[in-house]
Enzyme design. Sequence first.
Site, mmCIF file in Angstrom:
data_model
loop_
_atom_site.group_PDB
_atom_site.id
_atom_site.type_symbol
_atom_site.label_atom_id
_atom_site.label_comp_id
_atom_site.label_asym_id
_atom_site.label_seq_id
_atom_site.Cartn_x
_atom_site.Cartn_y
_atom_site.Cartn_z
ATOM 1 N N LYS A 45 0.972 -1.310 -0.170
ATOM 2 C CA LYS A 45 -0.006 -0.109 -0.014
ATOM 3 C C LYS A 45 1.004 1.325 -0.118
ATOM 4 O O LYS A 45 0.318 2.280 -0.311
ATOM 5 C CB LYS A 45 -1.079 -0.025 1.283
ATOM 6 C CG LYS A 45 -2.031 -0.775 1.086
ATOM 7 C CD LYS A 45 -2.983 -0.704 2.191
ATOM 8 C CE LYS A 45 -4.083 -1.572 2.192
ATOM 9 N NZ LYS A 45 -5.305 -1.628 3.133
ATOM 10 N N ASP A 61 -10.367 3.056 2.128
ATOM 11 C CA ASP A 61 -10.252 2.372 3.412
ATOM 12 C C ASP A 61 -10.833 3.174 4.480
ATOM 13 O O ASP A 61 -11.861 2.494 5.383
ATOM 14 C CB ASP A 61 -8.769 1.973 4.197
ATOM 15 C CG ASP A 61 -8.035 0.963 3.326
ATOM 16 O OD1 ASP A 61 -8.767 -0.161 2.657
ATOM 17 O OD2 ASP A 61 -7.015 0.776 3.261
#
Length: 279
Positions: free
Chosen positions: A66, A103
């Site tokens: 990420k 997220d």
Amino acid sequence: MTDRYAVIGNPIAHSKSPAIHAAFARQTDQDMEYDRILGQLDDFSADVRAFVAAGGRGLNVTLPFKELAWKLLDDISERAKDARAVNTLSVLDGGLLHGDNTDGLGLIRDLADNHGFSFVGRSVLLVGAGGAARGVLRPLLETGVAALTIANRTAEKAVALAQSARTQGPVCGCGLDQLGDQQFDLIINATSAGLSDRALELPSGCLAERGWVYDMFYGDQPTDFCRWGLAQGAKNVIDGLGMLVEQAAEAFLIWRGLRPETAPVITALREGQLSTTPP
Ligand code: ATR
């Protein structure tokens, strides 16, 4: 022509994202396929370049990439900048790469829309100060919470993370052992403690009466943190499966311009009706 998407991570065999996106595609009648890619730990960017060269339209990025995906981007959203991590990568015209992070919104949507938690005026404890905590910090501060406390085993990291977000809302940081007798309406686990076997230590009594407990992680069995919440008498104890589906729905919206219904997909996953094992 069928549009290609994938999730890239290492390990990746356990990922539920292909099953989730396949369900979204069926539901919204989209002509797309969604695979899983085992990224090379020493050359992740080569895998991304190969996917783009083969006509891929978008990638979900998961652990441990990420933060690495950042370096490959031509354009990046504000929320990904805040999170300093990218979980959704879109291939634009001309092969340019756009990075986003869904997220944080996934967490808020799960708590607020799926479970009816009302953030306004609440005191929230975010446990952990790593990438998972950073990714949800700004969206949490934008909900109207009265106070957000970040508590971490290593106190300095919590203090630094809170400091970095101090212009965004009422946030402070401390060590897990410095919580004293404070009480919180909602306690969120953003540590990797549940992923290892080392127990997370929180003072008992730190959850307010009728308080909520949310673990950003999930498993086939209740997580250690969820079990802790039950033992504390929490009004509601929730694991991160809904967050996973909600962040995927946000990525789907970015790619396809439509928002799928998440509730039937969450239910199907919970009931084991969606096959998540690789073919
Ligand atoms: P991620 O990017 O997934 O958040 P990370 O950056 O390695 O992963 O951060 C892991 C987080 O879990 C950190 O907040 C870590 O605390 P430290 O900063 O003190 O290392 C926390 N963590 C991991 N194991 C823990 C444990 N057994 N008890 C408490 N906190 C733990």
